[in-house]
Scaffold this motif. Structure first.
Motif, PDB file in Angstrom:
ATOM      1  N   ARG A 140       2.039   6.515  -7.012  1.00 30.81           N
ATOM      2  CA  ARG A 140       0.930   7.333  -7.505  1.00 30.81           C
ATOM      3  C   ARG A 140       1.203   8.820  -7.341  1.00 30.81           C
ATOM      4  N   LEU A 141       1.915   9.192  -6.277  1.00 26.81           N
ATOM      5  CA  LEU A 141       2.238  10.608  -6.068  1.00 26.81           C
ATOM      6  C   LEU A 141       3.172  11.125  -7.153  1.00 26.81           C
ATOM      7  N   LYS A 142       4.153  10.317  -7.530  1.00 24.13           N
ATOM      8  CA  LYS A 142       5.153  10.754  -8.503  1.00 24.13           C
ATOM      9  C   LYS A 142       4.752  10.446  -9.942  1.00 24.13           C
ATOM     10  N   GLN A 151       0.820  -1.207   0.000  1.00 19.93           N
ATOM     11  CA  GLN A 151       0.000   0.000   0.000  1.00 19.93           C
ATOM     12  C   GLN A 151       0.860   1.266   0.000  1.00 19.93           C
ATOM     13  N   GLU A 152       1.904   1.282   0.825  1.00 19.55           N
ATOM     14  CA  GLU A 152       2.774   2.454   0.899  1.00 19.55           C
ATOM     15  C   GLU A 152       3.523   2.653  -0.416  1.00 19.55           C
ATOM     16  N   ARG A 182       0.190   2.293 -13.688  1.00 19.47           N
ATOM     17  CA  ARG A 182      -0.577   1.245 -13.029  1.00 19.47           C
ATOM     18  C   ARG A 182       0.381   0.238 -12.421  1.00 19.47           C
ATOM     19  N   ILE A 210       2.596   1.659  -3.421  1.00 18.69           N
ATOM     20  CA  ILE A 210       1.628   2.103  -4.423  1.00 18.69           C
ATOM     21  C   ILE A 210       1.340   3.583  -4.277  1.00 18.69           C
ATOM     22  N   GLU A 211       1.157   4.055  -3.045  1.00 20.62           N
ATOM     23  CA  GLU A 211       0.866   5.465  -2.815  1.00 20.62           C
ATOM     24  C   GLU A 211       2.027   6.349  -3.247  1.00 20.62           C
ATOM     25  N   GLN A 212       3.253   5.915  -2.972  1.00 14.61           N
ATOM     26  CA  GLN A 212       4.424   6.696  -3.371  1.00 14.61           C
ATOM     27  C   GLN A 212       4.543   6.770  -4.889  1.00 14.61           C
ATOM     28  N   PRO A 224       1.281   9.545 -11.506  1.00 14.70           N
ATOM     29  CA  PRO A 224      -0.158   9.271 -11.367  1.00 14.70           C
ATOM     30  C   PRO A 224      -0.760   8.478 -12.518  1.00 14.70           C
TER      31      PRO A 224
END
Length: 242
Positions: free
Chosen positions: A123-125, A116-117, A130, A119-121, A127
């Motif tokens: 997505r931030l850089k 999860q962490e 996939r 994936i979030e990182q 977006p």
């Protein structure tokens, strides 16, 4: 070898190569590309001429990439992704663009702890990217990375391969899980060995606990084995198991 003029090459061949690599099947590649299977075969012949390599060998399961194809895949995909990103920035973009895919190799316990962490990182850089997660473990992750089956591997243990970059993320340890809290009170080695045990191991034969018990000339009673940490709570729904 004659010098190849890039102006004489149809760059759509690179897209055909990428889809063939992903599908490893000419008919499925043709369906994704919206062309006939004979057109895919013609493109493959041209690719073979350009790269002076078969690129894909026919097997009973489809088309298996050659060593050359494995080496070309990340380079070709990177080139195509750069072009895709230029289109994403266009105003009023109506193109349906295939997202760039980042493939993570993880065992299920690392997926639970870190996915999860990560994936979030990402997505931030990035977006528009996939993330795909593939099951792996420490004994096969190096091969998966070398063959470009995954882009990033997160596993326990060290990965020692001359062409791979590695970095230590965290240090961890294992804990003993029991079905009832009272079982953990005054837990001695002899009491520990008196329980039935669930083995978590990719080999299904021996784990790190057994390696240490062997040094003590002791064994434990293993009632079942699994390679998936996520399955532990359900498999331990028995009285007196560890």
């Amino acid at each position: 070898m004659n010098e190849i003029n890039i102006e004489q090459i149809d760059l759509n061949l690179l897209k055909c190569f990428e889809i063939l690599y992903e599908e490893q099947n000419a008919s499925r590649a043709a369906e994704r590309l919206g062309i006939t299977q004979s057109a895919v075969s013609a493109s493959l012949r041209r690719l073979r001429d350009i790269y002076q390599d078969p690129l894909f060998q026919r097997t009973g399961r489809g088309l298996a990439p050659t060593t050359k194809a494995h080496a070309l895949k990340p380079l070709v995909s990177n080139a195509l992704n750069i072009f895709r990103e230029t289109l994403i920035s266009l105003p009023d973009n109506t193109n349906t663009l295939q997202q760039r895919i980042i493939t993570l190799g993880m065992s299920d316990d690392f997926e639970i702890a870190f996915a999860q962490e990560i994936i979030e990182q990402i997505r931030l850089k990035f977006p528009h990217y996939r993330i795909v997660i593939k099951q792996t473990y420490m004994h096969i992750i190096a091969e998966m990375l070398v063959k470009h089956n995954v882009d990033i591997g997160v596993t326990s243990g060290g990965i020692y391969y001359h062409s791979l970059y590695r970095e230590l993320m965290v240090l961890g340890d294992y804990s003993c899980l029991v079905t009832h809290p009272e079982d953990a009170v005054d837990l001695t080695l002899e009491k520990f060995l008196g329980f039935e045990h669930l083995l978590i191991s990719n080999t299904a034969q021996i784990g790190i606990v057994d390696e240490h018990l062997t040094k003590l000339n002791k064994t434990r009673h293993i009632f079942a084995s699994t390679s998936h940490f996520a399955a532990i709570p359900w498999l331990l729904k028995r009285k007196g198991t560890v």
